[in-house]
Enzyme design. Structure first.
Site, short mmCIF file in Angstrom:
data_model
loop_
_atom_site.label_atom_id
_atom_site.label_comp_id
_atom_site.label_asym_id
_atom_site.label_seq_id
_atom_site.Cartn_x
_atom_site.Cartn_y
_atom_site.Cartn_z
N LYS A 90 0.77 -1.17 -0.06
CA LYS A 90 -0.06 -0.06 -0.01
C LYS A 90 0.95 1.12 -0.12
CE LYS A 90 -3.71 1.85 2.93
NZ LYS A 90 -4.62 1.40 4.12
N SER A 165 -9.58 1.42 3.46
CA SER A 165 -8.67 2.21 2.73
C SER A 165 -7.75 1.41 1.83
CB SER A 165 -8.13 3.25 3.51
OG SER A 165 -7.23 2.43 4.28
N SER A 189 -9.35 -1.30 7.58
CA SER A 189 -9.25 -0.97 6.24
C SER A 189 -8.69 -2.13 5.32
CB SER A 189 -8.17 0.12 6.01
OG SER A 189 -8.77 1.35 6.10
N1 GLN Z 1 -12.65 3.14 7.31
C1 GLN Z 1 -11.88 3.51 8.34
C2 GLN Z 1 -11.60 5.05 8.42
O1 GLN Z 1 -12.19 5.64 7.60
C3 GLN Z 1 -10.79 2.61 8.55
C4 GLN Z 1 -9.75 3.11 7.98
C5 GLN Z 1 -8.50 2.26 8.23
O2 GLN Z 1 -8.39 1.25 8.86
N2 GLN Z 1 -7.30 2.91 7.76
O3 GLN Z 1 -11.06 5.42 9.27
#
Ligand code: GLN
Length: 484
Positions: A90, A165, A189
């Protein structure tokens, strides 16, 4: 010494192989690491670009790494457990000589001078890093639509969100570009995109993989987390990257089991079904898939028990206060001086900061910074940040009590299957709710896995989540293998 490689495999042959198969072929001299790297790179340029899954493709370094492996194999030298396996990181994981963007304009032009500890360990294990995956800006999002580089498409159906994400990391694994990719987890994420794209996704116990070189979002939750198409590859991915690191004082210092070679579950488990994760509003098709997994575990002789986890219902409000608060502090460093982009270089210092941050950050990141700054401000700290931290502690204690009684919890990974791109972008609350089943274990630090276990009638994949006690990551791989 020269080695003759007999046959060039087709791209479909390549896409069907696990990391273990690739490693075996490379170390036995059947197929060169270069050939695997070429397949992965070609797929990255074609399918990967179509899905918009990559921010950077690392062609030169990947081919050089593959050639190194081939030379070592030919010379009879020992190579690591990931020798020749193409992987993707990532784009919030530092990899020297290539841009590190976090999918944000504010990091335009920033090239990190060092490797993340995880990247160092992967390269030492022989992995070939073919690219950096697209993501939500600074890992904030659940659909991969918050990227300055545009959304990623779900390989299952291009009109669907891949989740976020780590949407790019999930898409490259689901599309067969690489067998293993790394994302990061703060609140779901990796598990949520794994569920949306139909792959495995694993969030280690907090501290299981060093955060050194992972760009900080909410440091008390952040953990590098792998995705793969089978449990053994996933276990390998964790094993290779895990372990204590003196550069990260929160990395756990204990002897990790040999996860990929310890997948036999030779014991009966007690598995809790927390009613709080199965409200009447839960999508009935998702529920049916989870029920099928529960039945399979029952049939295999495990005890299934009803449990309660009322504090899990607090996870979304806690998470969006704690994570935003930490983000507002962590993102203060992007000021136009230290990294990447500078806007208004001819302005006075504070105006330059403001211009850089106004232009450099996207809307969701700004929303989090504002929420977090508010929650930490002197008049509101007690009411918001302190309260959220106190309730988080209750959640931790509830998890500790639950895992005195059960080995695992079973839940859906996400309350719905993949939604359409564009469907939730104007409704941040609906977007935040897609983390309701993953955020509790992120806040408590417990390890959890998302297992692709079927689909809803229209074909969208569904993930089943298992959560384990702190440091009991091994049981998750074993249980996932038993369900495969
Ligand atoms: N969807 C969650 C957020 O927007 C989790 C993001 C993540 O785990 N990096 O913060």
């Amino acid at each position: 010494m020269w080695r003759v490689y007999i046959r060039r495999m087709t791209v479909d042959d390549y896409r069907a192989l696990s990391a273990f198969d690739i490693h075996h072929r490379v170390t036995s001299g059947t197929t060169s690491a270069r050939e695997f790297a070429q397949h992965a790179l070609e797929l990255a340029e074609s399918t990967g670009r179509e899905l918009n899954a990559f921010i950077t493709i690392c062609t030169d370094k990947a081919l050089a790494q593959a050639d190194d492996i081939d030379r070592n194999v030919a010379a009879g030298e020992s190579v690591g457990p990931m020798a020749g396996v193409p992987i993707v990181l990532k784009d919030n994981i530092s990899y020297r000589d290539y841009p590190l963007t976090c999918a944000s304009k504010i990091l335009n032009g920033y090239v990190p001078p060092f490797d993340a500890t995880a990247a160092v360990r992967l390269v030492e294990a022989g992995a070939v890093i073919i690219g950096k995956a697209n993501m939500d800006e600074f890992a904030m999002g659940s659909s991969n639509e918050n990227s300055a580089y545009g959304p990623v498409h779900n390989p299952v159906d291009h009109s669907l969100a891949p989740g976020g994400s780590s949407g790019g990391s999930a898409a490259v694994v689901a599309a067969g570009i690489v067998p293993i990719a790394y994302g990061s987890e703060t609140g779901g994420s990796v598990r949520q995109p794994a569920a949306f794209c139909g792959t495995y996704g694993f969030k280690p116990t907090y501290g299981g993989i060093s955060r050194f070189g992972l760009v900080a979002f909410a440091s008390s939750c952040d953990v590098i987390s792998p995705l793969a198409r089978d449990p053994r590859d996933l276990a390998l991915a964790y094993k290779v990257a895990s372990g204590h690191d003196h550069n990260d004082s929160t990395s756990l210092d204990f002897e990790h089991p040999d996860y990929p070679n310890d997948l036999e579950l030779g014991r009966k488990l007690t598995i809790g079904v927390p009613a709080d994760y199965f409200p009447p509003e839960l999508d009935s098709d998702v529920r049916a898939v989870v029920d099928k997994a529960i039945d399979a575990l029952k049939t295999a002789g495990h005890s299934i028990v009803d449990v309660k986890s009322p504090m899990s219902r607090m996870a979304i409000p806690i998470y969006y206060i704690v994570a935003s608060a930490e983000a507002s502090a962590n993102l203060a460093r992007y000021d136009g001086v230290r990294y990447g982009k500078r806007e208004g270089a001819d302005l006075a210092l504070h105006d330059m900061y403001a211009a850089t941050r106004a232009k450099g950050f996207g809307d969701e990141v700004k929303r989090r910074i504002m929420l977090g700054t508010y929650a930490l401000s002197s008049g509101y700290y007690d009411a918001y940040y302190q309260k959220a931290s106190d309730v988080r502690q209750l959640l931790r204690e509830e998890f500790a009590r639950l895992f005195d009684e059960v080995d695992l919890l079973i839940t859906p990974t996400s309350p719905t299957p993949a939604f359409k791109l564009g469907e939730r972008i104007d409704d941040p609350l609906a977007m935040y709710l897609s983390d309701m089943y993953t955020a509790p274990s992120s806040l408590a630090g417990n390890p959890a896995i998302s297992i692709p276990y079927g689909s809803v009638p229209d074909g969208r994949p569904v993930g089943v989540q298992l959560i384990a006690a702190l440091k009991d990551d091994r049981t998750l791989f074993q249980a996932a293998a038993s369900l495969a």
